[in-house]
Design an enzyme around this catalytic site. Structure first.
Site, PDB file in Angstrom:
ATOM      1  N   GLU A 147      45.603  52.629  43.662  1.00 58.77           N
ATOM      2  CA  GLU A 147      45.837  53.301  44.716  1.00 58.77           C
ATOM      3  C   GLU A 147      45.861  52.361  45.847  1.00 58.77           C
ATOM      4  O   GLU A 147      45.057  51.531  46.022  1.00 58.77           O
ATOM      5  CB  GLU A 147      44.558  54.322  45.050  1.00 58.77           C
ATOM      6  CG  GLU A 147      45.055  55.502  45.608  1.00 58.77           C
ATOM      7  CD  GLU A 147      46.100  56.513  44.779  1.00 58.77           C
ATOM      8  OE1 GLU A 147      47.049  56.397  44.983  1.00 58.77           O
ATOM      9  OE2 GLU A 147      45.350  57.213  44.005  1.00 58.77           O
ATOM     10  N   GLY A 194      52.431  69.532  51.247  1.00 54.64           N
ATOM     11  CA  GLY A 194      51.731  68.498  52.122  1.00 54.64           C
ATOM     12  C   GLY A 194      50.150  68.284  51.558  1.00 54.64           C
ATOM     13  O   GLY A 194      49.311  68.000  52.430  1.00 54.64           O
ATOM     14  N   LEU A 239      50.457  65.850  46.566  1.00 51.70           N
ATOM     15  CA  LEU A 239      50.862  65.604  45.173  1.00 51.70           C
ATOM     16  C   LEU A 239      52.555  65.496  45.118  1.00 51.70           C
ATOM     17  O   LEU A 239      53.114  65.679  44.165  1.00 51.70           O
ATOM     18  CB  LEU A 239      50.884  67.101  44.563  1.00 51.70           C
ATOM     19  CG  LEU A 239      49.382  67.688  44.200  1.00 51.70           C
ATOM     20  CD1 LEU A 239      49.159  68.778  44.093  1.00 51.70           C
ATOM     21  CD2 LEU A 239      48.640  66.351  43.666  1.00 51.70           C
ATOM     22  N   SER A 244      57.373  65.864  48.731  1.00 48.87           N
ATOM     23  CA  SER A 244      58.208  65.478  49.470  1.00 48.87           C
ATOM     24  C   SER A 244      59.516  64.735  48.194  1.00 48.87           C
ATOM     25  O   SER A 244      60.579  64.643  48.429  1.00 48.87           O
ATOM     26  CB  SER A 244      58.058  64.662  50.605  1.00 48.87           C
ATOM     27  OG  SER A 244      57.306  63.578  50.398  1.00 48.87           O
ATOM     28  N   GLU A 297      63.325  58.541  51.830  1.00 48.91           N
ATOM     29  CA  GLU A 297      62.079  58.486  52.569  1.00 48.91           C
ATOM     30  C   GLU A 297      61.824  57.368  53.719  1.00 48.91           C
ATOM     31  O   GLU A 297      61.397  57.784  54.530  1.00 48.91           O
ATOM     32  CB  GLU A 297      60.857  58.657  51.597  1.00 48.91           C
ATOM     33  CG  GLU A 297      59.691  58.889  52.046  1.00 48.91           C
ATOM     34  CD  GLU A 297      59.151  60.354  52.010  1.00 48.91           C
ATOM     35  OE1 GLU A 297      59.512  61.177  51.220  1.00 48.91           O
ATOM     36  OE2 GLU A 297      58.379  60.754  53.080  1.00 48.91           O
ATOM     37  N   ASP A 314      55.694  57.529  44.372  1.00 46.31           N
ATOM     38  CA  ASP A 314      55.803  58.809  44.401  1.00 46.31           C
ATOM     39  C   ASP A 314      57.303  59.215  43.808  1.00 46.31           C
ATOM     40  O   ASP A 314      57.478  59.820  42.670  1.00 46.31           O
ATOM     41  CB  ASP A 314      55.541  59.539  45.481  1.00 46.31           C
ATOM     42  CG  ASP A 314      54.579  59.082  46.103  1.00 46.31           C
ATOM     43  OD1 ASP A 314      53.582  58.498  45.526  1.00 46.31           O
ATOM     44  OD2 ASP A 314      54.105  59.234  47.267  1.00 46.31           O
TER      45      ASP A 314
END
Ligand code: GLA
Length: 383
Positions: free
Chosen positions: A33, A119, A122, A125, A157, A169
């Site tokens: 992360e 939102g 997960l 977008s 993005e 992502d």
């Protein structure tokens, strides 16, 4: 089934027939992360909650209808990107495709549906971007490979929506594989699908806490890491990103780095080590080790990186003490959103009950807890 609900919605909105069905998953990160924008390692899985839709070539504008959010403001593929409404994602993907292929993509029309909560951390977008990029890829006949689609969605993005995220992502949504998590090296962008052992499922433990501070705090973390890199470079070290910093270098620099930059770097370095170790532990079935690494990751995100919150801490603690839990930690950017848990599949009902009961004692808002499977990445096919 997704295709059936999309057909139903299409028939309410458009006369005639669609040409393409496209679908892209959300993602959950098992470990690694806040390492992606530091050129480190990440280990996400695409999940069985997806954004999908039916599309065809349009006359002259890009015109889309979302089941959840209504119609976009139609736009010409040549027009500059917009900044408002959900349709900005479609504009952004259109602009990024134009950058990639050298001319504006053709106009398309279609419907967009989703069973992925928006939102909530997960990557809804990324799923929307990959769903649209895949649909365009098929309709325009570009034949771009999925790595390119991931890159296009990431450019959409960062350059056009304006969120300074890493590539995890979009890569997870593009490259996911059923039953697998995807180990990625965010420096080389090499990736490899790794089997999730039989008998384990992934649990999404959504605190449902809105992530209102997430964007500004995220950008601040990106800057803090850059500051740490600069301070190594200023002292003559050959350091381009935190990937070039070893733990020995970090310990020697304790006095030179400000304490915030030091703790941020400490998290990133240790998280990279944990991500590599987690992969080995998962492959060799050392589930105790998997659990230990998840817990350490959470503690490090809480204390050194400071991106957790009371709700995520309570959720992780509730999961650690629940029957059937192999490991659990906060996942995604933090400041609300979800924890992820690896859980013995046949003990899911007990696990869920125990987590709900324990988390309920803290008095936060009602969470949303559900199992997901590791799923395939984005695709588009003619129908
Ligand atoms: C968000 C970003 C990703 C990644 C994670 C934290 O999900 O979009 O690029 O940085 O946060 O690991």
């Amino acid at each position: 089934m997704n295709l059936e609900s999309a057909r139903q919605f299409w028939s309410e909105k458009f006369p005639g027939e669609p040409q393409v069905f496209a679908s892209a998953p959300g993602r959950v990160n098992l470990i690694g992360e806040h390492t992606d924008y530091n050129e480190g390692f990440v280990f996400p899985a695409a999940i069985s909650r997806r954004t999908f839709g039916l599309f065809r070539l349009g006359e002259d504008e890009v015109s889309l209808i979302s089941q959840r959010l209504g119609p976009n403001a139609p736009f010409h593929p040549e027009s500059p990107p917009r900044s408002k409404g959900w349709g900005r994602y479609a504009c952004a993907v259109c602009s990024a495709l134009k950058d990639a292929v050298g001319s504006a993509p053709p106009p398309i029309e279609g419907v967009v549906l989703s069973d992925l909560p928006g939102g909530g951390g997960l990557s809804s977008s990324a799923a929307l971007e990959l769903c649209l990029a895949s649909a365009w890829n098929e309709l325009a006949g570009y034949q771009l490979p999925k790595e390119d689609l991931a890159e296009i969605a990431w450019v959409a993005e960062t350059r056009y929506v304006g969120v300074q995220c890493g590539r995890m992502d979009q890569m997870a949504s593009a490259l996911g594989r059923r039953g697998h998590a995807v180990f990625m090296d965010m420096r080389s962008l090499d990736w490899e699908a790794v089997t999730i052992p039989d008998g384990l499922c992934m649990g999404i433990l959504d605190t449902c806490k809105p992530r209102s501070l997430a964007a500004s705090a995220y950008n601040l973390r990106v800057q803090e890491c850059a500051r740490a890199v600069e301070s190594f470079a200023e002292r003559g070290a050959d350091v381009r990103s935190l990937r070039d910093v070893t733990s020995e270098m970090l310990e020697q620099a304790t006095g030179d780095l400000d304490s915030v930059a030091y703790r941020r770097a400490k998290h990133v370095l240790s998280e990279n080590e944990r991500t590599v170790a987690f992969r080995s532990a998962l492959e060799s079935g050392s589930l105790r080790e998997v659990g230990r690494l998840c817990r350490e990751s959470h503690e490090s995100l809480k204390s050194d990186y400071e991106v957790s919150c009371a709700e995520l801490d309570a959720m992780a603690r509730s999961a650690w003490n629940a029957p059937g839990c192999v490991g659990a930690r906060m996942t995604g950017a933090g400041f609300g959103g979800c924890c992820v848990a690896l859980v013995e599949e046949d003990r899911w009902p007990e696990f869920e009950r125990a987590v709900k009961a324990s988390y309920g004692m803290y008095g936060f808002r009602e969470p949303s807890i559900y199992p997901v499977a590791a799923d395939d990445g984005a695709f588009a096919r003619r129908i």
